[in-house]
Structure formats: structure tokens, C-alpha cells
Design a protein around this motif. Structure first.
Motif, mmCIF file in Angstrom:
data_model
loop_
_atom_site.group_PDB
_atom_site.id
_atom_site.type_symbol
_atom_site.label_atom_id
_atom_site.label_comp_id
_atom_site.label_asym_id
_atom_site.label_seq_id
_atom_site.Cartn_x
_atom_site.Cartn_y
_atom_site.Cartn_z
ATOM 1 N N GLU A 309 0.835 -1.195 0.000
ATOM 2 C CA GLU A 309 0.000 0.000 0.000
ATOM 3 C C GLU A 309 0.876 1.253 0.000
ATOM 4 O O GLU A 309 0.537 2.252 -0.641
ATOM 5 N N HIS A 310 1.999 1.190 0.666
ATOM 6 C CA HIS A 310 2.888 2.351 0.708
ATOM 7 C C HIS A 310 3.488 2.618 -0.674
ATOM 8 O O HIS A 310 3.558 3.783 -1.109
ATOM 9 N N ARG A 311 3.889 1.575 -1.424
ATOM 10 C CA ARG A 311 4.469 1.763 -2.755
ATOM 11 C C ARG A 311 3.404 2.298 -3.726
ATOM 12 O O ARG A 311 3.694 3.168 -4.554
ATOM 13 N N ALA A 313 0.871 4.233 -3.024
ATOM 14 C CA ALA A 313 0.673 5.638 -2.680
ATOM 15 C C ALA A 313 1.794 6.497 -3.241
ATOM 16 O O ALA A 313 1.560 7.628 -3.698
ATOM 17 N N GLN A 314 3.034 5.942 -3.309
ATOM 18 C CA GLN A 314 4.141 6.705 -3.873
ATOM 19 C C GLN A 314 3.934 6.907 -5.368
ATOM 20 O O GLN A 314 4.190 7.999 -5.893
ATOM 21 N N ARG A 315 3.471 5.812 -6.080
ATOM 22 C CA ARG A 315 3.231 5.954 -7.509
ATOM 23 C C ARG A 315 2.117 6.973 -7.795
ATOM 24 O O ARG A 315 2.217 7.795 -8.700
ATOM 25 N N ARG A 316 1.059 6.948 -7.020
ATOM 26 C CA ARG A 316 -0.051 7.889 -7.230
ATOM 27 C C ARG A 316 0.406 9.313 -6.989
ATOM 28 O O ARG A 316 0.000 10.238 -7.685
ATOM 29 N N MET A 317 1.230 9.536 -6.010
ATOM 30 C CA MET A 317 1.744 10.872 -5.736
ATOM 31 C C MET A 317 2.572 11.385 -6.902
ATOM 32 O O MET A 317 2.481 12.557 -7.261
ATOM 33 N N GLU A 318 3.359 10.476 -7.593
ATOM 34 C CA GLU A 318 4.184 10.878 -8.726
ATOM 35 C C GLU A 318 3.321 11.306 -9.908
ATOM 36 O O GLU A 318 3.578 12.331 -10.551
ATOM 37 N N ARG A 319 2.251 10.551 -10.280
ATOM 38 C CA ARG A 319 1.347 10.926 -11.375
ATOM 39 C C ARG A 319 0.631 12.234 -11.067
ATOM 40 O O ARG A 319 0.363 13.040 -11.947
ATOM 41 N N GLY A 320 0.295 12.457 -9.813
ATOM 42 C CA GLY A 320 -0.385 13.703 -9.463
ATOM 43 C C GLY A 320 0.508 14.908 -9.668
ATOM 44 O O GLY A 320 0.035 15.970 -10.076
ATOM 45 N N ARG A 321 1.819 14.726 -9.413
ATOM 46 C CA ARG A 321 2.722 15.850 -9.638
ATOM 47 C C ARG A 321 2.809 16.184 -11.123
ATOM 48 O O ARG A 321 2.868 17.371 -11.499
ATOM 49 N N LYS A 322 2.811 15.132 -12.048
ATOM 50 C CA LYS A 322 2.842 15.377 -13.494
ATOM 51 C C LYS A 322 1.544 16.054 -13.958
ATOM 52 O O LYS A 322 1.566 16.926 -14.832
ATOM 53 N N ALA A 323 0.416 15.665 -13.386
ATOM 54 C CA ALA A 323 -0.870 16.232 -13.824
ATOM 55 C C ALA A 323 -1.025 17.673 -13.379
ATOM 56 O O ALA A 323 -1.883 18.392 -13.925
ATOM 57 N N GLU A 324 -0.238 18.106 -12.433
ATOM 58 C CA GLU A 324 -0.348 19.493 -11.967
ATOM 59 C C GLU A 324 0.009 20.486 -13.068
ATOM 60 O O GLU A 324 -0.502 21.618 -13.076
#
Length: 996
Positions: A309-311, A313-324
Motif C-alpha cells: 500500500e505504501h508503494r 501511494a508513492q506511484r499515485r503521488m508521482e502521477r499527481g505531480r505530473k498532472a499538476e
């Protein structure tokens, strides 16, 4: 005291008026009062007592004897008059009891109050002068002169033999009651009572103090527990204070020993409690470290379980930074789309309001139509001004009509008021003239009132001065009499001094020196001072008293003359008219003057009212003239307004068209222009928003491609909002923090070492600490209880000591009062004969009475009997009031109750005469020149009767007269001066025999 004359009217059995001349009866020294039973012999004595004291003797009064005679006529009032000399003063007392008499008018009866008169005979003037008519003043004067109460008088002057016969046979208590009434020993009985009350009071206070002391002892026992035993003594018993103090000292010593033991136990419990607390703290620390290590191992296991679950969450955080990076283009496209939707909806709403001919027109066509409506609206401004002017014209025409109606009403009111002007003015003139006449009358009445008030004041002064003048006259007469007596006394003393001047000169003679009178040097028989010699000091004191009396007489006569002059002046001014009539006349003048003032006070108001009415008349005339002028001007104005109104109405009919008013037409054009303008603006806004939406779609596609997303929709799905971003970042930070914390705990040396030790037994350590703490609390509580016990015992002991110190003077007072009370009550061991204080005083009086009675008893009994006083106790009674008779024939002493009837009579007579002498001396030495002896002579033989009469006849040696009340026929032969009382159907009468 000597009786001269007694007048009786409608009293007792005497229906008419009777007179007793005691001077004629007393001339023989011994007189007899006799008559048949019920004729009224004793009533004569009752009348004497009633005249002096206003009441008959107590025994007869107790039988309900009525004062008024049943034989008296309805119109005859009961009256008793006594003429007597007492203390050197000749007095006359007249008493009339309350009288229920027939009313003088109408039927029924009324009650007249009791009346009393006291007069004194003035020898110098040869006339009687009034002293008082007050019952109280007369009673006080007679009692003071006689020095005896009514009971003493009846016992001393009216000698009732039956009472003294009973006195001879009575016990000590009965004798004490009789002697107490005669000698008024109530003050000694009151002393006994006061001492007894004071003994009870102090005893009660001592008992209260002892009760409080015992209460403190019981409080000490409660505080000390079983360490103290309270004293077994009752309040008031001796030794209670010492026993309480001793018990308190023992209790305090025991309490202090218990406090020392409790303190030692408390110190040991504190040490044990400290050790147990330290062991508990160590066990708690070991348990904490072991629990900390176990919790860290459990947290590391949970981190391993959630690593996937921790890994993610890290991947989702990375895609969110690109979508910003795509977010601005997405926001722009959403804003353009929302704006275009709003503009299209506004266009649809605006076209729905357009007329059918313009529903499909473009923005340019709608704007042209709006301009045409605005131009037409501007052309209506002139019509609006005309419409407003028309409304003003209508209002002005209404004002003109309203003014015309108001002027018409004012003219009518003025005409009506002016029609009654002449009559109103005449009425006001009449009121003014009437008020002026009343003002003149008020001045005359004021003068009369002042004169009446002056007479009333003088009359009141006259009546007041009359009483003062009479009082001043009496005081002047009294002062003159006192001055005459003082002068006579001085002259008498001067004469006595001159008579004894030889003795006064002889006091300065010395053998060998010449006499100042005759010149001789030998003085063989110098004059001696006799008893009652008057020296120079006594003469000078009498002269000073005479001079003071003369000064008081002159002052009283001057005051009397001043008052007489003032009274004459007041009488001259007021006349003989009574105060009530003058007051009524003054009050009537005051009322008439007040009424005249009220009526005259209306003059100013009437004048003011006339002046106001005249001003109102002028104002009404002016108002009528102004109203007529306004009516002419209104007609011209009304014609001008009508012409202007007709022209404006024609102009407005053209401008309104189909509308009712110009305002409605203008509102219609305003709404049309607004709708057209709004529709043109909405069409232009919709066209512009469509262009902006298309441009935003192109920019969004380009930004998504650059960020690595296949489509703009994928970029929008990967974009995180602020809440999701914060939650995801929080989860990542928490994971890192937890991981670091677990590694730090597992790396601690102390925690690892504690985990290797055996498990900590926290319950056992806690139980040991609780037990130590419980023992500490128990020891502290025991120590505090012991300290409180010591403090309470100290406080109660100090309180008891203070109470004992405060009670000591009271206890001494109680002992002293108790000894005095027991001694006065005859219960003390120091009182050997058990005689009460009153009995002791009465015994002394009885001893004097027995000695005085023996002098006469020896003569009556031919030297056989002697009365002696005895202090021996009789039975269980008190001692001190015994009375025995000594028989000289037998030499034996016996009780007076063993005397025969005749012996009892002359013994009681001797006792009565002796008692009269003693009571007379006790009352201040008032001389009793008239005595009465009631009955008892029938029990004597001829020889004894002669001896008794000789004794009574010997009283003449002291210038006394004795009246004997008796039925014995033999006394009529032996006593020539007699007062005979006879009874008939119409009432009793008195007749004097053997007197001149």
C-alpha cells in the motif's frame, strides 16, 4: 386625737339626721353607748371610721353592710360629718358616698359621684376655711396626721374585745398575723422574702455554673475516651470544682502519653511507606520498558504487512505531480465551458421576452429597435410636466373650496357671538359692581373681627387669672397665718427666755466676782436651768423664721395684688360675657369675613374677564372683515384655475394615446426599450463565449500531450485535489515517521536490556505500596486524633478553670446569702430559738404590749395577774410569740387560754389598752384622747366590774375619754353620761343623757 361632734344623715339604720356631741359626753371622762340589739350602736363607730378613712371597719364591711339607710327618704343624701382635733389642728371632715337618686327631669335614676370636704377652723378669724375636696388629698392628709392605717385605727381606737380574747387564746401564727397588721412588719417579712429569693437566685446561678462545669467534665470524658472518669457529684455539692480539675489533669497527662506513642508509630510508617514507593517506582519503570519493546516489535510487523500500500501511494503521488502541469489548461477549459452555457441560457431567456416579429433578429436589429423606443420615450417628457401641473391645479381648486367653507363657518360663528355681546357685557358690569360692594363690607367686618378677638383674648385671660388670683389669695392667707404662728412662736420663746434669763445670767457667775445685775460677790443660790429652757440661739432661730415668714407673706400679698390688677384690667376689657359666647361671636365674624373676602376676590377676575371680552369683540369684528375680503379674491382665482385646467386636459389626451395616463405610456416604452437592449447584449455575449470555448479545447490537448498523458481525460483523472493531496502526503509522512520511530526504539540499549529480564510483577509492588500507605494513613490519623484530644482537653481544662475562677465570688456570695436567709427564716443552727426575723420584731413589740398591759391588769385583778412574753416554742411552730399569765396567788405561770370568761375579759381589755399605747407610740406618738370599748362587761362580777371601771376612769388622768359599748344594765347605774340608741320602724335615733 379628740372627737368633738358627729353628724349622721341617712347612714346605716339612721333614716334621718342625728348629732352626737362628744364634747358633752367626754366631759365626764367615761360615757356609755347602749341600746337594743340592732339599734345601731356599732354604726355610730362605723360612721366615725367612714368619716376618717372613707370606709367602715373591715369586719363589718366584709359582711356586706350598706352605707345608705333603707329608712331614708328618696331625696335625702347619705352624709357623715366629723369634727375633731388632731395634731393640734381643728378639722371637719364631710363625706358623701355615691348616691343613686331620681332624675330631676323625666323618669329613672342617675348616680351622683362620691363627695369629700375637708375644712380647718381658723381660731384667729373665728371661721372655717376650706382645705380640699379631693378624696386622695383628704385621705393622705388624715392618714399623715393620725399616723395610723384604717386597720390600726379600728384596733387601737375602737377596741374590739372579742378580737383580743381570741388573741389571748390564739397560737403564735394567729398572733403574728394580728401584730403584723398593727405594727406593719411587712418590711421585715419582705426582707425575709428578698433574702430567700436572693438565696434561690444565687443558688440557681451556682447550680448553673456547676452544671456547666459538669458539662465540661463530660465533654472532657468524651474527648479522652476511657482515660477519664467524671466526678460523681451533683451541681451545688462542695468539692465539685477540685474533683473536675483533678480529673482533667489526669486526662491531659494520659492524652500526652498517647500522643507520644502515636508519633513514634507515624515515624516508622513513614519510613516503610517511602521504601515501598521506591520499589513500586522501579517496578513500574521496568514494566514500561518491557512494554515499549513489545510495542515496537508489533509496530514493525504492521509496517511489513502494509508495504505494498505504501508503494502504490508513492506511484499515485508521482502521477499527481505530473498532472499538476495540465491543471491550468483544464481550469481554463472548464471556465470557458461554464461561461458559454450561461450566455446561451441568458440568450434564450431574452429572446423569450421579445415580440413575435423580433424573435429571430440578430444583435444589430435588436439594438436598432431599442434606439427607436428610447427616442419615443424622450418625446413624452413635456406631457409628464403637463400632467403634474394638472394635479397641482386640482389640489389648488380643492384648497380654494376648503377656504371658502372655513370662512363661511367663521363668519357665521362671529355673527352669532356678536349678537350676544351686549347682554354679556351688561352681566360682567353687574359682577364688578357686586364685588366692589362686598370689598367695602369686608373692611368693616375686619374691624369688627379684631375687636371680637381682643375681647375673646381678654376673656380667656380673665378666666385664667381668676383661678390664679384665687390660688394667690389662698396662698396669701396661708402665708399670713404662717407668719402669725411664727411670730407667736417667736414671742413665746422670747417670753420663755426672759423668764429664764436669770438662769442664763447665773451660768456666768463666779465666786468672788460681782454679779452683773446686783453687784454682789457672793452667790449662795444661783438660778438653775429647768427642762425646756430657751437659749439665745433658739430665740434667734425663731426670729429668723418669723422674718422669713413675713417676707413670704409680703411676696404672696404682692403677687395677689398684681393678679387682682391684671384680672380687673381683663374684666374691664372683656366684660362679664362668657368665653364660649365670645368665641362663637368671633368665629361667626371670621366666617362672614372669609365669605366677604371670597366674594370680593372675584372683582379682579370679573374685570379681567370684561377686558378679555372686549378684546374678543374687536377680534371678532376684524375676522369678519378679513373673511369678506378673502371671499372676493377667491372668485377671481377660481376662474383662472378653470381656464388653465381645460387647456392641460386637451394636451394630455393626445400624449396618452391608449394608456390611461402619461406615466403608464412612459412605463410601457421603458419596459420595451429595456427588453430590446437586454436581448441584443445577450446575443452578442453568446457568440463571444463560443469562440473562447473553442480556443480553450486546443490549449488543453497540447498541455496533456506534453505531460505524457494520452488524452486530456487521463490527465484530469490523475490530477489530485488539495484534500486528496494532503491526505496522501500525510499517509506517506506517517509511514516514514513510524518506520524511523520503530528503528529508534529497537536500537535503545536500556529497552533491549529490559526485554531480556524477567517480566515485572507490578500488582505485587502496587499491593505492597498500598499496604504501606494504608498503615501510614492509620498512623497519621491516630497521631492527629491524639493531638486533637490534647488540644481539646487543654481547651476544656482552661475553660473549666476560668469557670471556676468566675464562679468563686458567686459561690462566696451564695454561702453568705444562704447563711443570712437561714438566719432570718429561723432554719439556721445559729438561730437557737428558730425565730424568723418578722417574729423577732413582733416578739419585741409583744413584749412591750405585755408590759403596758400588765400595769392595768394588776389593778383590774387586784394584783393577782401579770402578762409576760415568752420565747418558748409551742409545739412544732416557731418561737417568739408566746404569751403567758403569771398567777401571784399560786406563783405558777400558765397559758392565757386557761383564763376564765371574766378573767379573759379584763385581761383582753388590759391587753387592748396596752396595745393602744404601744401602737400610738409606734405611729409617732399621736395622742388618742377618745377611745371606744365594745362589749364583754357582762362576764364580770360587781367587784371586778368596779375595778375595771376604776382603771378606765383613771384614763382621765391623761385627759382621755372612754366610751363603753355595752348591754349590761348595771352600767347604766354606774355611768351617768350616756348615749342611747333607740330603734323604730322609721329608723334609729340617738339621745344623750346625763350631760349638760
Amino acid at each position: 386625737m379628740r372627737l368633738h361632734r358627729l353628724d349622721i344623715t341617712a347612714f346605716g339604720p339612721f333614716g334621718g339626721s342625728q348629732r352626737v356631741d362628744f364634747d358633752a359626753l367626754s366631759a365626764a371622762g367615761l360615757f356609755l353607748l347602749h341600746g337594743p340589739t340592732g339599734a345601731g350602736k356599732t354604726s355610730v363607730l362605723d360612721a366615725v371610721c367612714y368619716a376618717l378613712y372613707g370606709a367602715v371597719p373591715g369586719a363589718r364591711q366584709g359582711q356586706g353592710t350598706a352605707l345608705r339607710s333603707d329608712h331614708a327618704a328618696a331625696g335625702t343624701r347619705t352624709e357623715v360629718t366629723l369634727d375633731l382635733t388632731v395634731a393640734g389642728r381643728r378639722l371637719e371632715i364631710t363625706r358623701q358616698p355615691p348616691w343613686e337618686r331620681p332624675k330631676r327631669r323625666g323618669t329613672g335614676t342617675t348616680v351622683d359621684k362620691a363627695q369629700t370636704w375637708l375644712r380647718e377652723y381658723d381660731a384667729a378669724a373665728g371661721a372655717w376655711k376650706d382645705l380640699s375636696r379631693s378624696h386622695q388629698e383628704v385621705g393622705e392628709e388624715i392618714t399623715q396626721l393620725l399616723g395610723m392605717s384604717r386597720e390600726q385605727f379600728c384596733q387601737v381606737v375602737l377596741l374590739p374585745q372579742g378580737d383580743f380574747a381570741r388573741f389571748l387564746r390564739a397560737d403564735a401564727e394567729a398572733r403574728g398575723r394580728l401584730l403584723g397588721r398593727l405594727f406593719d412588719t411587712r418590711r421585715f417579712a419582705e426582707v425575709e422574702k428578698r433574702l430567700a429569693e436572693r438565696r434561690r437566685t444565687t443558688e440557681a446561678r451556682v447550680r448553673e455554673g456547676d452544671a456547666e462545669l459538669l458539662a465540661d467534665a463530660h465533654r472532657m470524658q468524651q474527648a479522652a475516651g476511657d482515660a477519664m472518669e467524671p466526678p460523681a457529684l451533683a451541681p451545688g455539692e462542695p468539692g465539685l470544682a477540685e474533683a473536675v480539675l483533678t480529673a482533667a489533669a489526669v486526662a491531659r497527662a494520659t492524652a500526652r502519653e498517647q500522643l507520644t506513642v502515636a508519633q513514634c508509630r507515624l515515624n516508622a510508617a513513614e519510613s516503610a511507606h517511602t521504601s515501598a514507593e521506591r520499589a513500586l517506582d522501579d517496578t513500574r519503570e521496568l514494566a514500561r520498558l518491557q512494554s515499549r519493546f513489545t510495542q515496537a516489535r508489533e509496530r514493525a510487523a504492521r509496517l511489513a504487512e502494509h508495504a505494498d500500500e505504501h508503494r502504490e501511494a508513492q506511484r499515485r503521488m508521482e502521477r499527481g505531480r505530473k498532472a499538476e502541469s495540465v491543471a491550468p489548461a483544464l481550469e481554463l477549459r472548464e471556465a470557458a465551458d461554464a461561461e458559454h452555457a450561461r450566455a446561451a441560457a441568458a440568450e434564450a431567456r431574452a429572446r423569450a421576452l421579445l415580440p413575435d416579429g423580433l424573435a429571430g433578429a440578430g444583435a444589430a436589429g435588436l439594438a436598432a429597435a431599442a434606439r427607436r423606443a428610447a427616442e419615443e420615450l424622450g418625446a413624452l417628457e413635456s406631457a409628464r410636466r403637463a400632467e403634474r401641473r394638472l394635479a397641482e391645479l386640482v389640489a389648488e381648486r380643492a384648497d380654494v373650496d376648503r377656504e371658502e367653507r372655513a370662512d363661511t363657518e367663521a363668519l357665521q360663528e362671529a355673527e352669532d357671538w356678536l349678537a350676544g355681546w351686549e347682554s354679556a357685557r351688561a352681566g360682567l358690569q353687574d359682577r364688578i359692581e357686586t364685588a366692589q360692594e362686598t370689598a367695602g363690607q369686608a373692611q368693616q367686618l375686619a374691624v369688627l373681627r379684631e375687636s371680637a378677638e381682643a375681647r375673646l383674648t381678654a376673656a380667656r385671660t380673665r378666666d385664667r387669672l381668676a383661678g390664679q388670683t384665687e390660688e394667690a389669695r389662698r396662698r396669701a392667707l396661708a402665708s399670713a397665718e404662717h407668719a402669725v404662728r411664727a411670730k407667736g412662736h417667736w414671742l413665746e420663746l422670747k417670753e420663755q427666755r426672759l423668764n429664764g434669763i436669770a438662769a442664763e445670767l447665773a451660768a456666768h457667775l463666779t465666786d468672788g466676782e460681782p454679779c452683773a445685775v446686783c453687784g454682789a460677790t457672793e452667790h449662795p443660790a444661783p438660778a438653775r436651768r429647768v427642762a425646756g429652757h430657751v437659749d439665745r440661739d433658739a430665740e434667734e432661730r425663731a426670729l429668723a423664721a418669723h422674718q422669713d415668714a413675713e417676707e413670704r407673706r409680703a411676696e404672696d400679698e404682692r403677687r395677689h395684688a398684681d393678679l387682682r390688677a391684671a384680672l380687673a384690667a381683663a374684666t374691664a376689657e372683656a366684660g362679664d360675657a362668657p368665653v364660649a359666647r365670645l368665641a362663637e361671636e368671633a368665629a361667626d365674624l371670621e366666617r362672614r369675613l372669609a365669605r366677604a373676602h371670597r366674594e370680593a376676590s372675584a372683582l379682579h377676575a370679573a374685570r379681567e374677564e370684561l377686558r378679555g371680552a372686549e378684546e374678543e369683540y374687536e377680534r371678532r369684528l376684524a375676522d369678519r372683515r378679513r373673511a369678506e375680503v378673502r371671499a372676493a379674491a377667491r372668485q377671481t382665482r377660481r376662474e383662472h384655475l378653470d381656464r388653465e385646467q381645460s387647456g392641460l386636459e386637451a394636451e394630455l389626451a393626445t400624449a396618452r394615446g391608449s394608456a390611461r395616463t402619461v406615466g403608464e405610456r412612459a412605463a410601457e416604452l421603458e419596459r420595451r426599450a429595456a427588453v430590446l437592449t437586454g436581448a441584443a447584449d445577450a446575443v452578442r455575449a453568446a457568440e463571444e463565449s463560443a469562440v473562447r470555448l473553442k480556443d480553450a479545447d486546443g490549449r488543453l490537448a497540447e498541455a496533456a500531450f506534453r505531460a505524457g498523458f494520452d488524452t486530456p481525460r487521463a490527465a484530469a483523472a490523475a490530477l489530485l485535489d488539495d484534500a486528496a493531496h494532503r491526505e496522501l502526503q500525510r499517509r506517506l509522512d506517517a509511514w516514514q515517521s513510524e518506520e524511523a520511530a520503530v528503528r529508534a526504539v529497537l536500537a535503545e540499549a536500556g529497552t533491549t536490556a529490559a526485554a531480556e529480564r524477567p517480566a515485572a510483577d507490578l500488582a505485587a509492588a502496587q499491593a505492597a505500596a498500598d499496604a504501606a500507605e494504608r498503615r501510614l494513613r492509620e498512623a497519621a490519623s491516630a497521631r492527629d486524633a491524639a493531638a486533637r484530644r490534647c488540644a481539646e482537653l487543654d481547651r476544656l481544662s482552661a475553660r473549666a478553670a476560668r469557670g471556676i475562677r468566675q464562679l468563686a465570688p458567686l459561690r462566696e456570695e451564695y454561702d453568705r446569702v444562704a447563711r443570712l436567709a437561714a438566719l432570718a427564716a429561723g432554719t439556721s443552727a445559729d438561730n437557737e430559738r428558730k425565730m424568723r426575723l418578722e417574729s423577732y420584731v413582733l416578739a419585741a413589740r409583744l413584749e412591750q404590749v405585755a408590759a403596758a398591759a400588765t400595769v392595768r391588769l394588776l389593778r383590774m385583778s387586784s394584783g393577782r395577774y401579770t402578762l409576760v412574753h415568752s420565747d418558748d416554742r409551742s409545739g412544732r411552730g416557731r418561737s417568739g410569740l408566746g404569751l403567758h399569765v403569771v398567777d401571784a396567788w399560786t406563783g405558777r405561770e400558765r397559758d392565757t387560754a386557761t383564763l376564765s370568761g371574766g378573767e379573759t375579759f379584763f385581761a383582753s381589755l388590759a391587753l387592748a389598752l396596752g396595745l393602744a399605747d404601744v401602737v400610738t407610740d409606734e405611729a409617732g406618738g399621736v395622742r388618742l384622747d377618745t377611745l371606744f370599748i365594745d362589749e364583754g362587761f357582762g362576764s364580770l362580777d360587781d367587784q371586778t366590774l368596779d375595778e375595771v371601771l376604776d382603771v378606765l376612769d383613771s384614763l382621765r388622768e391623761r385627759d382621755r375619754s372612754v366610751g363603753i359599748v355595752s348591754h349590761v344594765p348595771d352600767l347604766r347605774r354606774r355611768i351617768h353620761a350616756q348615749l342611747e340608741v333607740t330603734k323604730t320602724r322609721t329608723g334609729s335615733t340617738v339621745r344623750q343623757r346625763g350631760v349638760r
